[in-house]
Design an enzyme around this catalytic site. Structure first.
Site, PDB file in Angstrom:
ATOM      1  N   LYS A 176       1.111  -1.500   0.162  1.00 17.63           N
ATOM      2  CA  LYS A 176       0.145   0.036   0.305  1.00 17.63           C
ATOM      3  C   LYS A 176       1.157   1.316   0.129  1.00 17.63           C
ATOM      4  O   LYS A 176       0.103   2.500  -0.394  1.00 17.63           O
ATOM      5  CB  LYS A 176      -0.836   0.020   0.476  1.00 17.63           C
ATOM      6  CG  LYS A 176      -1.810  -1.254   0.942  1.00 17.63           C
ATOM      7  CD  LYS A 176      -2.840  -1.102   2.534  1.00 17.63           C
ATOM      8  CE  LYS A 176      -3.773  -2.148   2.833  1.00 17.63           C
ATOM      9  NZ  LYS A 176      -2.833  -3.400   3.134  1.00 17.63           N
ATOM     10  N   HIS A 237      -5.170  -6.307  12.923  1.00 24.00           N
ATOM     11  CA  HIS A 237      -6.309  -6.443  12.656  1.00 24.00           C
ATOM     12  C   HIS A 237      -7.075  -6.965  13.038  1.00 24.00           C
ATOM     13  O   HIS A 237      -7.021  -8.603  13.101  1.00 24.00           O
ATOM     14  CB  HIS A 237      -6.503  -6.315  10.620  1.00 24.00           C
ATOM     15  CG  HIS A 237      -5.893  -5.349  10.394  1.00 24.00           C
ATOM     16  ND1 HIS A 237      -5.531  -5.327   8.768  1.00 24.00           N
ATOM     17  CD2 HIS A 237      -6.462  -4.226  11.006  1.00 24.00           C
ATOM     18  CE1 HIS A 237      -5.637  -4.027   8.293  1.00 24.00           C
ATOM     19  NE2 HIS A 237      -6.148  -3.602   9.890  1.00 24.00           N
ATOM     20  N   PRO A 240      -8.418 -10.417  10.508  1.00 26.76           N
ATOM     21  CA  PRO A 240      -7.669 -10.337  10.002  1.00 26.76           C
ATOM     22  C   PRO A 240      -7.849 -10.637   8.417  1.00 26.76           C
ATOM     23  O   PRO A 240      -8.562 -11.497   8.696  1.00 26.76           O
ATOM     24  CB  PRO A 240      -6.461 -11.209  10.542  1.00 26.76           C
ATOM     25  CG  PRO A 240      -6.965 -12.129  11.481  1.00 26.76           C
ATOM     26  CD  PRO A 240      -8.182 -11.476  11.635  1.00 26.76           C
ATOM     27  N   PHE A 242      -5.687 -12.120   6.487  1.00 27.87           N
ATOM     28  CA  PHE A 242      -5.011 -13.030   6.233  1.00 27.87           C
ATOM     29  C   PHE A 242      -5.419 -13.955   7.914  1.00 27.87           C
ATOM     30  O   PHE A 242      -4.728 -13.260   7.889  1.00 27.87           O
ATOM     31  CB  PHE A 242      -4.037 -13.505   5.382  1.00 27.87           C
ATOM     32  CG  PHE A 242      -2.911 -12.845   5.563  1.00 27.87           C
ATOM     33  CD1 PHE A 242      -1.690 -13.490   6.127  1.00 27.87           C
ATOM     34  CD2 PHE A 242      -2.457 -10.678   5.164  1.00 27.87           C
ATOM     35  CE1 PHE A 242      -0.241 -11.865   6.680  1.00 27.87           C
ATOM     36  CE2 PHE A 242      -1.695 -10.083   5.334  1.00 27.87           C
ATOM     37  CZ  PHE A 242      -0.504 -11.503   5.709  1.00 27.87           C
ATOM     38  N   HIS A 244      -1.979 -15.725   9.076  1.00 26.95           N
ATOM     39  CA  HIS A 244      -1.143 -15.888   9.973  1.00 26.95           C
ATOM     40  C   HIS A 244      -0.815 -14.016  10.729  1.00 26.95           C
ATOM     41  O   HIS A 244      -1.338 -13.515   9.649  1.00 26.95           O
ATOM     42  CB  HIS A 244      -0.269 -16.536   8.682  1.00 26.95           C
ATOM     43  CG  HIS A 244       1.360 -16.475   9.034  1.00 26.95           C
ATOM     44  ND1 HIS A 244       1.812 -17.497   9.003  1.00 26.95           N
ATOM     45  CD2 HIS A 244       2.406 -15.589   9.315  1.00 26.95           C
ATOM     46  CE1 HIS A 244       3.580 -17.521   9.751  1.00 26.95           C
ATOM     47  NE2 HIS A 244       3.543 -16.085   9.216  1.00 26.95           N
ATOM     48  N   HIS A 246       0.415 -11.532  12.268  1.00 26.14           N
ATOM     49  CA  HIS A 246       1.088 -10.282  11.708  1.00 26.14           C
ATOM     50  C   HIS A 246       0.536  -8.628  11.832  1.00 26.14           C
ATOM     51  O   HIS A 246       0.227  -8.757  12.651  1.00 26.14           O
ATOM     52  CB  HIS A 246       1.215 -10.011   9.848  1.00 26.14           C
ATOM     53  CG  HIS A 246      -0.585  -9.378   9.702  1.00 26.14           C
ATOM     54  ND1 HIS A 246      -0.922 -10.784   9.438  1.00 26.14           N
ATOM     55  CD2 HIS A 246      -1.077  -8.924   9.322  1.00 26.14           C
ATOM     56  CE1 HIS A 246      -2.803 -10.578   9.060  1.00 26.14           C
ATOM     57  NE2 HIS A 246      -2.484  -9.119   8.528  1.00 26.14           N
TER      58      HIS A 246
END
Length: 301
Positions: A176, A237, A240, A242, A244, A246
């Site tokens: 981003k 988040h 999230p 995804f 995994h 992070h």
């Protein structure tokens, strides 16, 4: 670093010809962030999604001198000392930051399609009986994550790496961010350990991992970009995009997508909660937003 989507990063900086794609549908847009999410058809029949974001304005004297020298003003209206114009800038300052998801699937399309949003209060029982089974059935591929962790992709983008197999992580820029304007800084830490899906899986046993990500990540950002730890927001988040684990690191002045209430959970708050109650995230009701067509929302209702 890729966030929220599957991608294959080859490090190839050559131009990509878009003639093989055709417009299909505008999935959504964000006028505040000057973003658009476009569904495309490809010549081989597969779908693609183009995420287009207008770059932030430069803040240095050299760039603005070039803009003023090479721009023209197209008048819109004038009233006393106030005038409105369309500023036609030189091409080098009108680039659009973009991410291409290709090929994309129905999960990607649903993710970027505009929908009504609703608040979900997820109890521990809801997580066990609704959310977790959904994750296990519908998890998108994490191959792009493993490519980064295994140095098969984006190696040249790594800012910092802790190689410990249990408490290690890789810190790299998120796609981003253009990598230019520090006030839009967005980097991300991917943990090395597999199997931690989200903050729901964290306990006090993971404090060394979390504190390492915070302290070493902030130090690495300061060394590379000159930003003090008090200028950085670090958060998870939930849910999230995804599954995994992070951590997102953004400039405190940047209102990144999904960085607000009912989506972002501060890293420091997670650390403090686990110090107070070792299994806090297995016992707590967590609040988040979900889209109308999100299977989690439909199951909750």
């Amino acid at each position: 670093m890729v966030d929220e989507v599957d991608a294959n990063s080859t490090g190839d900086n050559s131009l990509v010809n878009m003639k093989g794609f055709s417009f299909k549908e505008v999935l959504g847009s964000d006028s505040a962030r000057k973003s658009a999410f476009i569904l495309l058809d490809s010549s081989n029949g597969e779908n693609a999604i183009l995420l287009a974001d207008k770059n932030a304005f430069p803040v240095d004297k050299t760039s603005w001198s070039a803009i003023l020298t090479g721009s023209t003003l197209k008048p819109i209206m004038k009233n006393d000392i106030y005038s409105s114009y369309t500023l036609c800038m030189p091409n080098e300052f009108s680039d659009v930051k973009s991410t291409l998801i290709y090929p994309c699937n129905e999960k990607h399309i649903a993710k970027y399609r505009d929908q009504k949003r609703f608040i979900i209060n997820e109890t521990p029982e809801d997580y066990r009986t609704i959310t977790l089974p959904y994750i296990q059935r519908n998890q998108m591929s994490l191959e792009w994550v493993y490519n980064i962790l295994d140095h098969k992709a984006e190696v040249d983008r790594i800012i910092y790496e802790e190689t410990d197999p249990h408490d290690g992580f890789i810190l790299a820029p998120d796609l981003k961010w253009s990598g230019e304007q520090l006030e839009c800084l967005y980097v991300q830490a991917l943990v090395r350990r597999k199997g931690i899906k989200s903050i729901r899986d964290l306990t006090a046993n993971d404090l060394p991992l979390l504190e390492g990500i915070r302290d070493k990540g902030l130090n690495a950002i300061k060394e590379k970009y000159g930003l003090d730890k008090h200028q950085i927001r670090a958060y998870f988040h939930y849910q999230p995009s995804f599954y995994h684990l992070h951590v997102h690191f953004i400039h405190v002045s940047y209102e990144a997508p999904a960085s607000g209430v009912a989506k972002a959970v501060l890293l420091d708050d997670v650390i403090n909660n686990l110090k107070l109650i070792p299994d806090f995230y297995q016992r707590s009701t967590l609040t988040f937003t979900a889209k109308e067509q999100d299977p989690i929302y439909r199951r909750e209702n």
